[in-house]
Design an enzyme around this catalytic site. Structure first.
Site, PDB file in Angstrom:
ATOM      1  N   GLU A  32      33.181  97.375  94.312  1.00 25.66           N
ATOM      2  CA  GLU A  32      34.061  97.485  95.470  1.00 25.66           C
ATOM      3  C   GLU A  32      35.186  98.442  95.067  1.00 25.66           C
ATOM      4  O   GLU A  32      35.796  98.269  94.012  1.00 25.66           O
ATOM      5  CB  GLU A  32      34.647  96.108  95.839  1.00 25.66           C
ATOM      6  CG  GLU A  32      35.462  96.198  97.106  1.00 25.66           C
ATOM      7  CD  GLU A  32      36.137  94.889  97.519  1.00 25.66           C
ATOM      8  OE1 GLU A  32      35.892  93.854  96.882  1.00 25.66           O
ATOM      9  OE2 GLU A  32      36.916  94.943  98.482  1.00 25.66           O
ATOM     10  N   ARG A 257      28.687  86.906  82.956  1.00 27.98           N
ATOM     11  CA  ARG A 257      29.764  87.886  82.872  1.00 27.98           C
ATOM     12  C   ARG A 257      30.179  88.140  81.446  1.00 27.98           C
ATOM     13  O   ARG A 257      30.058  87.268  80.592  1.00 27.98           O
ATOM     14  CB  ARG A 257      31.008  87.332  83.575  1.00 27.98           C
ATOM     15  CG  ARG A 257      31.072  87.497  85.032  1.00 27.98           C
ATOM     16  CD  ARG A 257      32.361  86.871  85.538  1.00 27.98           C
ATOM     17  NE  ARG A 257      33.362  87.879  85.830  1.00 27.98           N
ATOM     18  CZ  ARG A 257      33.380  88.590  86.950  1.00 27.98           C
ATOM     19  NH1 ARG A 257      32.453  88.410  87.866  1.00 27.98           N
ATOM     20  NH2 ARG A 257      34.310  89.480  87.160  1.00 27.98           N
ATOM     21  N   LYS A 267      40.002  92.739  88.475  1.00 21.06           N
ATOM     22  CA  LYS A 267      40.740  93.827  89.103  1.00 21.06           C
ATOM     23  C   LYS A 267      42.028  93.329  89.731  1.00 21.06           C
ATOM     24  O   LYS A 267      43.038  94.017  89.714  1.00 21.06           O
ATOM     25  CB  LYS A 267      39.860  94.503  90.159  1.00 21.06           C
ATOM     26  CG  LYS A 267      38.926  95.528  89.561  1.00 21.06           C
ATOM     27  CD  LYS A 267      38.098  96.209  90.623  1.00 21.06           C
ATOM     28  CE  LYS A 267      36.984  95.308  91.088  1.00 21.06           C
ATOM     29  NZ  LYS A 267      36.078  95.964  92.036  1.00 21.06           N
TER      30      LYS A 267
HETATM   31  P1  ATP Z   1      36.589  91.678  89.395  1.00 27.12           P
HETATM   32  O1  ATP Z   1      36.540  90.204  89.521  1.00 27.12           O
HETATM   33  O2  ATP Z   1      37.043  92.157  88.079  1.00 27.12           O
HETATM   34  O3  ATP Z   1      37.318  92.327  90.518  1.00 27.12           O
HETATM   35  P2  ATP Z   1      34.195  92.086  90.759  1.00 27.12           P
HETATM   36  O4  ATP Z   1      32.952  91.377  90.392  1.00 27.12           O
HETATM   37  O5  ATP Z   1      34.926  91.639  91.946  1.00 27.12           O
HETATM   38  O6  ATP Z   1      35.113  92.142  89.490  1.00 27.12           O
HETATM   39  P3  ATP Z   1      32.914  94.386  91.786  1.00 27.12           P
HETATM   40  O7  ATP Z   1      33.477  95.718  92.056  1.00 27.12           O
HETATM   41  O8  ATP Z   1      32.517  93.550  92.938  1.00 27.12           O
HETATM   42  O9  ATP Z   1      33.995  93.619  90.902  1.00 27.12           O
HETATM   43  O10 ATP Z   1      31.769  94.464  90.702  1.00 27.12           O
HETATM   44  C1  ATP Z   1      30.730  95.397  90.640  1.00 27.12           C
HETATM   45  C2  ATP Z   1      29.659  94.833  89.772  1.00 27.12           C
HETATM   46  O11 ATP Z   1      30.150  94.622  88.455  1.00 27.12           O
HETATM   47  C3  ATP Z   1      29.205  93.489  90.286  1.00 27.12           C
HETATM   48  O12 ATP Z   1      27.789  93.462  90.292  1.00 27.12           O
HETATM   49  C4  ATP Z   1      29.788  92.513  89.310  1.00 27.12           C
HETATM   50  O13 ATP Z   1      28.991  91.369  89.199  1.00 27.12           O
HETATM   51  C5  ATP Z   1      29.838  93.322  88.021  1.00 27.12           C
HETATM   52  N1  ATP Z   1      30.871  92.800  87.131  1.00 27.12           N
HETATM   53  C6  ATP Z   1      32.185  92.654  87.406  1.00 27.12           C
HETATM   54  N2  ATP Z   1      32.829  92.095  86.372  1.00 27.12           N
HETATM   55  C7  ATP Z   1      31.910  91.860  85.406  1.00 27.12           C
HETATM   56  C8  ATP Z   1      31.948  91.285  84.088  1.00 27.12           C
HETATM   57  N3  ATP Z   1      33.085  90.840  83.548  1.00 27.12           N
HETATM   58  N4  ATP Z   1      30.792  91.228  83.382  1.00 27.12           N
HETATM   59  C9  ATP Z   1      29.652  91.694  83.906  1.00 27.12           C
HETATM   60  N5  ATP Z   1      29.542  92.241  85.137  1.00 27.12           N
HETATM   61  C10 ATP Z   1      30.656  92.327  85.887  1.00 27.12           C
HETATM   62 MG    MG Z   2      34.640  91.784  93.957  1.00 24.01          MG
END
Ligand code: ATP
Ligand code: MG
Length: 549
Positions: A32, A257, A267
């Site tokens: 995102e 994760r 983020k």
């Molecule tokens: P955050 O919680 O840090 O904002 P998010 O999952 O909301 O992370 P996205 O932009 O939606 O962020 O993530 C893009 C991809 O990266 C998703 O498929 C998510 O599952 C993966 N991802 C995010 N954080 C991690 C992590 N710590 N380890 C592995 N994969 C991750």
């Molecule tokens: Mg997200």
């Protein structure tokens, strides 16, 4: 490039290809654009791009841009740059917003099938009606609107006749389902907000849980890889694909994760640190963002190798940050030139060295990689050494400079401390030493041995430099009751010191990397380096207690 070694996802993909369930592999990395990428995302990138590549498949970069209030073009640009910098090439660049029309049409299809309805309950009421893990939910009084009424209301939602939160579209599934995600989830909401791609064309936006499976299906994604917090959403994911009558059926698979000790990795929290000015932007070297790691001096290879070593599993443990550091040392060992820098200078005058003489000494650029050749280092009567390499009253086993003691100057001569000069406050400001011309490095001198070797730079020729030394930004990741991660920000996370470097470094460029004798690996900072002063970020110190299993 070698990608993921065997893991449970790779096994599933292999079986799918062998059984004929799939005839190709398509994955996607779906960030995102509401912040910069962090090293957790690197894990998802390595897994998605790596697995597709292992099977000659392809990977799209798709922005999951369904929440215009939080998203921005700046983030889109930064994410693209980071993915490329990590060494990956996407097949196609897509945006969820490319599919808004199709998603809208699929929502209409659901309404026509009696599988979706417009609800007037407020967000709070919807939460209240949802029930709990132990109690079933309650049906909304609007649940049984006619198809005609729902079609009319949904169209008017799109036209902008309702304010934010006034109406939502919900999937009609089962308010008593043991899986709360299936209790009539909201799939569209009203949000009068400008979108970075579609501008003001839309004032209703699909919810992630509805949009994501449709995006995957539209793009022909075969294996939709995400983190385990989406496991409970999988039944909804499949429901959406099926009830929306998507031709292609992607399969969602979850993995654990990545978490790293003493590191915030969300983020939302990272944005808070940036917005509150606690750090120097998204690329602050103390952040685990890809841009922060890059500015600190991490290499793409180090990040990739680290992520691979953490493996792919359902579990999500906390990885020691020392493991990340291990991989950057490994990567820089053979490529980073060795050099000497004085971080906290103490002047030394070599009283028996001729006043105007300068010698240009020879030193290897990298003893672990002789092909890198030699460098020249000037030596003359006045030099700088580290303050910590002198002690007036040393403890036992201190082998560096103290009154009457002799040490080796790296690449140069033995010097002996003869006199200590202090200012009026009693602070040591200068040492007077003598050198022994017989002891020149490389001369084969075997007359006597000294126990300490220290580094130095020539005072007349040295260049000024700033060194930025880092400690973890968060001192304790466990948040106690009533406290947030902001209460654990380490006040000493950045130390800035002014010192000197060898004159042969005059023409360094941003992101050049060096190993400073005894101090560790450093990166030339791209943001603060000027013509007058080179600024170095310490990437990592030399020593580590970390051992790969
Ligand atoms: P955050 O919680 O840090 O904002 P998010 O999952 O909301 O992370 P996205 O932009 O939606 O962020 O993530 C893009 C991809 O990266 C998703 O498929 C998510 O599952 C993966 N991802 C995010 N954080 C991690 C992590 N710590 N380890 C592995 N994969 C991750
Ligand atoms: Mg997200």
């Amino acid at each position: 490039m070698e990608h993921n070694s065997s893991n449970f996802i790779k096994t599933i993909i292999k079986e799918d290809l062998e059984s004929g369930k799939r005839d190709r592999v398509v994955t996607r990395f779906p960030p995102e654009p509401n912040g910069y990428l962090h090293i957790g995302h690197a894990k998802s990138i390595v897994i998605n791009f790596g697995l597709a590549d292992d099977f000659n498949g392809k990977t799209n970069l798709r922005f999951d841009d369904t929440n215009p209030l939080k998203e921005d073009q700046e983030y889109v640009d930064a994410i693209k740059a980071d993915v490329q910098w990590l060494g990956y090439e996407w097949e196609e660049l897509r945006f969820a917003s490319d599919y808004f029309e199709e998603m809208y049409n699929r929502a209409i299809l659901l309404i026509k099938k009696g599988k979706a309805y417009v609800d007037d309950l407020t967000a709070d009421q919807i939460r209240e009606y949802r029930g709990t893990l132990t109690e079933p939910g309650k049906e909304s009084p609007y649940r049984n609107r006619t198809i005609e009424e729902n079609l009319d209301l949904f169209e008017r939602m799109r036209k902008g006749e309702f304010g934010n939160g006034e109406k939502v579209l919900r999937a009609k599934i089962d308010m008593a389902s043991p899986n709360i995600n299936l209790r009539d989830p909201v799939i569209y909401r009203v949000s009068h907000a400008s979108h970075h791609n579609t501008g003001d064309k839309w004032c209703i936006y699909p919810m992630y849980a509805f949009a994501h499976p449709l995006e995957d299906a539209i793009e022909g994604v075969t294996h939709s890889l995400c983190t385990t917090e989406f496991e409970d959403q999988r039944p909804l994911y499949n429901w959406v694909v099926e009830e929306c009558e998507m031709e292609h059926q992607p399969q969602q698979i979850e993995f654990g994760r990545l978490n790293i000790s003493n590191t915030v990795m969300s983020k939302r929290k990272l944005k808070q640190l940036v917005d509150e000015g606690i750090v120097d932007g998204w690329d602050d070297p103390r952040l685990p963002t890809i841009s922060g790691l890059r500015r600190k001096g991490y290499t793409p290879a180090a990040i990739r190798e680290f992520v691979k070593e953490t493996g792919v599993s359902k579990g999500s443990g906390v990885v020691d940050e020392a493991m990340l550091e291990h991989f950057v040392r490994e990567d820089l060992k053979l490529t980073a030139p060795r050099t000497m820098g004085i971080l906290k200078p103490l002047k030394v005058v070599i009283t028996n060295y001729p006043e105007d003489q300068v010698e240009w000494l020879d030193a290897e650029i990298n003893p672990e990689n002789p092909e890198m050749g030699m460098r020249k280092i000037p030596f003359s009567r006045e030099i700088y050494v580290e303050q910590e390499d002198f002690m007036e009253n040393p403890p036992k086993k201190y082998f560096r400079l103290f009154p009457g003691n002799e040490v080796r100057l790296k690449h140069a001569y033995f010097i002996k401390c003869e006199e200590v000069i202090k200012d009026e406050n009693g602070e040591v400001i200068e040492l007077r030493c003598t050198y022994d011309p017989e002891t020149k490095s490389g001369s084969g001198f075997t007359g006597r041995k000294v126990k300490g070797t220290i580094h130095w730079v020539d005072a007349k020729h040295a260049l000024p430099a700033e060194f930025r030394l880092y400690e973890p930004l968060i001192s304790d990741a466990d948040e106690a009751e009533g406290k947030t991660f902001l209460d654990y920000v380490n006040k000493n996370s950045l130390e800035v010191v002014q010192g000197f470097i060898e004159p042969n470094m005059e023409n360094v460029k941003p992101h050049d990397k060096f190993q400073f004798f005894r101090h560790g690996y450093f990166n030339v900072d791209p943001k603060h380096t000027t013509k007058e002063k080179i600024v170095f970020n310490r990437i990592v110190s030399l020593k580590s207690s970390f051992k790969l299993k």
